[in-house]
Design an enzyme around this catalytic site. Sequence first.
Site: not given
Ligand code: SAH
Length: 206
Positions: A52
Amino acid sequence: MVARLREHYGIRDPKVLEAMRSVPRHFFVPEALQSRSYGDHALPISANQTISQPFIVARMTELLELDGNSRVLEIGAGSGYQTAVLAFIAAQVYAIERIGDLAREAQSRIRQLEIYNATVKCFDGTLGWAANAPYDAILVAAGGPIVPQPLAVQLKIGGRLVVPVGPARDAQRLIRVVKTETGYREEDHGGCAFVPLIGQHGWRDH
Ligand code: SAH
């Protein structure tokens, strides 16, 4: 990056600014993109996901109103960057990531940084993590169609849940849910765009 968060974006919580100053963001970014680590944007990581934008990490963290006693649940650990920021401020962070490779890599980066108060597990985070509930704060880093009910249930009274919610997969409003003695209070903190939250209380996988 921290000057921009403070002056342009109005991030005020000194604990959040200190965490953003201390956690090495480049450590969580793919090698080819490392020169862009401290820019004002999200960046791609593996498996079609993103790390993000610094502003959104700081803003969501600020909305959680954490202190050194907070127990936090994070859904969507991705690279583990947000996990590390939360762990810098809070007592304990329980992070969930549905993609196994990302969960393993996030956990390994957290350990390499010698962060011992955060753990990353792989399962559907829309179900929450009942074994460690209730939580002072819950952060969801992916956008779903509704507020996942198990997450609201796993908040303490006075606890905060920050979650992007919207009727389409590519645009959401940043919603903060506060659990009160009698129910829940919801606030809208503006438009945002996250990758989809996929799971039982999110979007269906396809
Ligand atoms: N805060 C993280 C954002 C990653 S993007 C960073 O800064 O790196 C969001 C993430 O949510 C993705 O990796 C995706 O695989 C995950 N995601 C989506 N649905 C999910 C769920 N039901 N449970 C756990 N993770 C999930």
